[in-house]
Design a protein around this motif. Structure first.
Motif, PDB file in Angstrom:
ATOM      1  N   MET A 237      66.563  69.379  63.073  1.00 21.73           N
ATOM      2  CA  MET A 237      66.278  68.563  61.889  1.00 21.73           C
ATOM      3  C   MET A 237      66.526  67.094  62.195  1.00 21.73           C
ATOM      4  SD  MET A 237      67.793  70.924  58.825  1.00 21.73           S
ATOM      5  CE  MET A 237      67.093  69.874  57.570  1.00 21.73           C
ATOM      6  N   ASN A 238      65.893  66.226  61.411  1.00 26.08           N
ATOM      7  CA  ASN A 238      66.107  64.789  61.487  1.00 26.08           C
ATOM      8  C   ASN A 238      66.899  64.349  60.268  1.00 26.08           C
ATOM      9  OD1 ASN A 238      64.433  64.476  63.822  1.00 26.08           O
ATOM     10  ND2 ASN A 238      62.665  64.708  62.457  1.00 26.08           N
ATOM     11  N   LYS A 239      67.475  63.153  60.345  1.00 26.13           N
ATOM     12  CA  LYS A 239      68.256  62.671  59.207  1.00 26.13           C
ATOM     13  C   LYS A 239      67.393  62.509  57.959  1.00 26.13           C
ATOM     14  CE  LYS A 239      68.051  57.744  60.324  1.00 26.13           C
ATOM     15  NZ  LYS A 239      68.841  56.559  60.592  1.00 26.13           N
ATOM     16  N   GLU A 240      66.095  62.285  58.139  1.00 26.22           N
ATOM     17  CA  GLU A 240      65.198  62.155  56.996  1.00 26.22           C
ATOM     18  C   GLU A 240      65.016  63.477  56.246  1.00 26.22           C
ATOM     19  OE1 GLU A 240      64.253  61.226  60.168  1.00 26.22           O
ATOM     20  OE2 GLU A 240      64.626  59.086  59.918  1.00 26.22           O
ATOM     21  N   ASP A 241      65.334  64.603  56.896  1.00 29.17           N
ATOM     22  CA  ASP A 241      65.190  65.929  56.285  1.00 29.17           C
ATOM     23  C   ASP A 241      66.403  66.333  55.449  1.00 29.17           C
ATOM     24  OD1 ASP A 241      62.774  66.201  57.679  1.00 29.17           O
ATOM     25  OD2 ASP A 241      63.785  67.074  59.411  1.00 29.17           O
ATOM     26  N   VAL A 242      67.461  65.487  55.438  1.00 29.80           N
ATOM     27  CA  VAL A 242      68.730  65.849  54.813  1.00 29.80           C
ATOM     28  C   VAL A 242      69.087  64.822  53.743  1.00 29.80           C
ATOM     29  CG1 VAL A 242      71.173  66.309  55.222  1.00 29.80           C
ATOM     30  CG2 VAL A 242      69.501  66.849  56.982  1.00 29.80           C
ATOM     31  N   LYS A 243      69.602  65.308  52.616  1.00 28.97           N
ATOM     32  CA  LYS A 243      70.043  64.430  51.528  1.00 28.97           C
ATOM     33  C   LYS A 243      71.475  64.791  51.170  1.00 28.97           C
ATOM     34  CE  LYS A 243      68.845  63.140  46.804  1.00 28.97           C
ATOM     35  NZ  LYS A 243      67.971  63.444  45.670  1.00 28.97           N
ATOM     36  N   VAL A 244      72.355  63.776  51.104  1.00 28.18           N
ATOM     37  CA  VAL A 244      73.752  63.968  50.738  1.00 28.18           C
ATOM     38  C   VAL A 244      73.999  63.206  49.448  1.00 28.18           C
ATOM     39  CG1 VAL A 244      76.159  63.628  51.420  1.00 28.18           C
ATOM     40  CG2 VAL A 244      74.437  64.173  53.159  1.00 28.18           C
ATOM     41  N   THR A 245      74.555  63.892  48.439  1.00 23.95           N
ATOM     42  CA  THR A 245      74.855  63.248  47.161  1.00 23.95           C
ATOM     43  C   THR A 245      76.249  63.642  46.693  1.00 23.95           C
ATOM     44  OG1 THR A 245      73.819  65.070  45.951  1.00 23.95           O
ATOM     45  CG2 THR A 245      72.447  63.136  46.388  1.00 23.95           C
ATOM     46  N   VAL A 246      76.845  62.789  45.854  1.00 19.84           N
ATOM     47  CA  VAL A 246      78.129  63.076  45.213  1.00 19.84           C
ATOM     48  C   VAL A 246      77.949  62.840  43.726  1.00 19.84           C
ATOM     49  CG1 VAL A 246      80.563  62.450  45.050  1.00 19.84           C
ATOM     50  CG2 VAL A 246      79.415  62.340  47.252  1.00 19.84           C
ATOM     51  N   HIS A 247      78.322  63.850  42.923  1.00 16.92           N
ATOM     52  CA  HIS A 247      78.207  63.719  41.474  1.00 16.92           C
ATOM     53  C   HIS A 247      79.308  64.546  40.819  1.00 16.92           C
ATOM     54  CE1 HIS A 247      76.430  63.002  37.617  1.00 16.92           C
ATOM     55  NE2 HIS A 247      76.231  64.298  37.396  1.00 16.92           N
ATOM     56  N   ASP A 248      80.088  63.906  39.962  1.00 17.90           N
ATOM     57  CA  ASP A 248      81.166  64.575  39.219  1.00 17.90           C
ATOM     58  C   ASP A 248      82.103  65.365  40.127  1.00 17.90           C
ATOM     59  OD1 ASP A 248      80.327  63.559  36.790  1.00 17.90           O
ATOM     60  OD2 ASP A 248      79.146  65.331  36.261  1.00 17.90           O
ATOM     61  N   GLY A 249      82.496  64.766  41.258  1.00 20.84           N
ATOM     62  CA  GLY A 249      83.454  65.402  42.147  1.00 20.84           C
ATOM     63  C   GLY A 249      82.888  66.514  43.005  1.00 20.84           C
ATOM     64  N   VAL A 250      81.566  66.642  43.063  1.00 24.32           N
ATOM     65  CA  VAL A 250      80.928  67.675  43.883  1.00 24.32           C
ATOM     66  C   VAL A 250      80.036  67.001  44.920  1.00 24.32           C
ATOM     67  CG1 VAL A 250      79.387  69.674  43.893  1.00 24.32           C
ATOM     68  CG2 VAL A 250      80.988  69.362  42.009  1.00 24.32           C
ATOM     69  N   LEU A 251      80.270  67.316  46.194  1.00 17.13           N
ATOM     70  CA  LEU A 251      79.460  66.819  47.300  1.00 17.13           C
ATOM     71  C   LEU A 251      78.373  67.847  47.588  1.00 17.13           C
ATOM     72  CD1 LEU A 251      79.255  64.767  49.797  1.00 17.13           C
ATOM     73  CD2 LEU A 251      80.408  66.584  51.038  1.00 17.13           C
ATOM     74  N   SER A 252      77.112  67.396  47.625  1.00 16.54           N
ATOM     75  CA  SER A 252      75.985  68.294  47.899  1.00 16.54           C
ATOM     76  C   SER A 252      75.281  67.859  49.169  1.00 16.54           C
ATOM     77  CB  SER A 252      74.971  68.267  46.753  1.00 16.54           C
ATOM     78  OG  SER A 252      75.561  68.706  45.560  1.00 16.54           O
ATOM     79  N   ILE A 253      74.985  68.839  50.019  1.00 18.60           N
ATOM     80  CA  ILE A 253      74.173  68.613  51.212  1.00 18.60           C
ATOM     81  C   ILE A 253      72.952  69.510  51.047  1.00 18.60           C
ATOM     82  CG2 ILE A 253      74.061  68.730  53.723  1.00 18.60           C
ATOM     83  CD1 ILE A 253      77.140  68.740  53.740  1.00 18.60           C
ATOM     84  N   GLN A 254      71.761  68.894  51.045  1.00 18.13           N
ATOM     85  CA  GLN A 254      70.551  69.698  50.869  1.00 18.13           C
ATOM     86  C   GLN A 254      69.450  69.184  51.776  1.00 18.13           C
ATOM     87  OE1 GLN A 254      69.143  69.459  46.839  1.00 18.13           O
ATOM     88  NE2 GLN A 254      69.711  67.319  46.644  1.00 18.13           N
ATOM     89  N   GLY A 255      68.521  70.067  52.069  1.00 12.42           N
ATOM     90  CA  GLY A 255      67.418  69.677  52.925  1.00 12.42           C
ATOM     91  C   GLY A 255      66.500  70.846  53.196  1.00 12.42           C
ATOM     92  N   GLU A 256      65.614  70.631  54.170  1.00  5.21           N
ATOM     93  CA  GLU A 256      64.661  71.681  54.517  1.00  5.21           C
ATOM     94  C   GLU A 256      64.314  71.594  55.994  1.00  5.21           C
ATOM     95  OE1 GLU A 256      60.288  73.420  53.194  1.00  5.21           O
ATOM     96  OE2 GLU A 256      61.057  71.594  52.273  1.00  5.21           O
ATOM     97  N   ARG A 257      64.371  72.740  56.657  1.00  2.18           N
ATOM     98  CA  ARG A 257      63.904  72.844  58.045  1.00  2.18           C
ATOM     99  C   ARG A 257      62.531  73.491  57.986  1.00  2.18           C
ATOM    100  NH1 ARG A 257      68.058  74.915  62.141  1.00  2.18           N
ATOM    101  NH2 ARG A 257      67.986  76.780  60.877  1.00  2.18           N
ATOM    102  N   LYS A 258      61.528  72.743  58.412  1.00  5.63           N
ATOM    103  CA  LYS A 258      60.149  73.198  58.305  1.00  5.63           C
ATOM    104  C   LYS A 258      59.789  74.129  59.459  1.00  5.63           C
ATOM    105  CE  LYS A 258      58.450  69.311  55.610  1.00  5.63           C
ATOM    106  NZ  LYS A 258      59.619  69.192  54.900  1.00  5.63           N
TER     107      LYS A 258
END
Length: 151
Positions: A66-87
């Motif tokens: 994967m590339n960094k463009e395929d991954v999104k990291v967010t923080v909201h209300d004390g929860v860290l989310s890592i999401q993305g897609e491997r094509k």
């Protein structure tokens, strides 16, 4: 020679519990609907290591191919989310797939942050298929003493 794979019921139970916990984590904040969508959106879950030092927490997620463009990291209300897609690589006329063991598709991992993490100081680095997140610790809030007057 045949290839024997050892069945690990503990690993399967652990995976089931992780999915259940993620489901509960989603349904708590945004309602039941998004929690149900998790199973259709998350086709796999990257392996993650979480480490702690006196100054920070480090989360490392394996995201090979994967590339960094395929991954999104967010923080909201004390929860860290890592999401993305491997094509998935599409088959072409000159290339046949005989065996596919790697997992493709969308993923979502969520982590509840400890109270002593400074959400504004999270840094991300992506190198050689490994996402590294550094979460600096904040000073714990000192309890405030309130003097009570007795009349």
């Amino acid at each position: 020679m045949s290839n024997i794979t050892r069945w690990n019921p503990v690993s399967e139970f652990d995976d089931l519990m992780n999915r259940y916990n993620r489901l509960l984590g989603l349904s708590r904040g945004n309602g039941e609907r998004e929690g149900k969508d998790l199973f259709s959106r998350s086709d796999w879950a990257p392996a993650v290591d979480i480490k702690e030092s006196p100054e920070a927490f480090t989360i490392e997620a394996e995201l090979p191919g994967m590339n960094k463009e395929d991954v999104k990291v967010t923080v909201h209300d004390g929860v860290l989310s890592i999401q993305g897609e491997r094509k998935h690589e599409e088959e072409t006329k000159d290339k046949k797939h005989h065996r596919i063991e790697r997992v493709y598709g969308s993923f979502l991992r969520r982590f509840t942050l400890p109270e002593n993490v400074d959400e504004g100081s999270i840094k991300a680095n992506f190198k050689d298929g490994v996402l590294s997140l550094t979460l600096q610790k904040s000073e714990p809030a000192e309890p405030k003493a309130i003097e009570v007057e007795v009349q």
